[in-house]
Design an enzyme around this catalytic site. Sequence first.
Site, PDB file in Angstrom:
ATOM      1  N   GLY A  49     -27.459  16.493   2.623  1.00  0.00           N
ATOM      2  CA  GLY A  49     -26.602  16.446   1.619  1.00  0.00           C
ATOM      3  C   GLY A  49     -26.135  17.671   0.668  1.00  0.00           C
ATOM      4  N   CYS A  50     -26.533  18.935   1.389  1.00  0.00           N
ATOM      5  CA  CYS A  50     -25.871  20.102   0.608  1.00  0.00           C
ATOM      6  C   CYS A  50     -24.752  20.524   1.526  1.00  0.00           C
ATOM      7  CB  CYS A  50     -27.186  20.905   0.551  1.00  0.00           C
ATOM      8  SG  CYS A  50     -28.483  20.364  -0.599  1.00  0.00           S
TER       9      CYS A  50
END
Length: 141
Positions: A49-50
């Site tokens: 998610g980064c």
Amino acid sequence: MATEAFEDIAETFEFLEDWEDRYRHVIDMGKAMPPLEDAFRVPATKVDGCASQVWLVPEIKGDGPSAVFTFRGDSDAMIVKGLIAVLHALYNDLTVRDVTQVDALAELGRLGLNDHLSAQRSNGLRAMIERIRSIAATTAR
């Protein structure tokens, strides 16, 4: 419920009125963190998610809800490494029970980060917080 280390950051941010100075301060905090050894840069420690590469390695001392939470982390982006340093100050040395009680978004809001991070960075920051909270919640059982 913020740690003394986080309160120090909040005080510094109050002193630094210009966002550019605050941004540089976050980057400097990241530069001061020790790098994570390559052996820990594995899929199991990678935060999904980064936009950047981010790894968080928990180090829990004790068992159950009173176990003490610490972690090490690293990123390939300097600002993200600085955000890891901010989260380190927010969470390190709390019990896992307390980690699950911290309203991280409200605490980080005190720094004005919400208003100055890109959508991708904000999503990545939330992903790091969720990983930390998940580890703490699992340990607290």
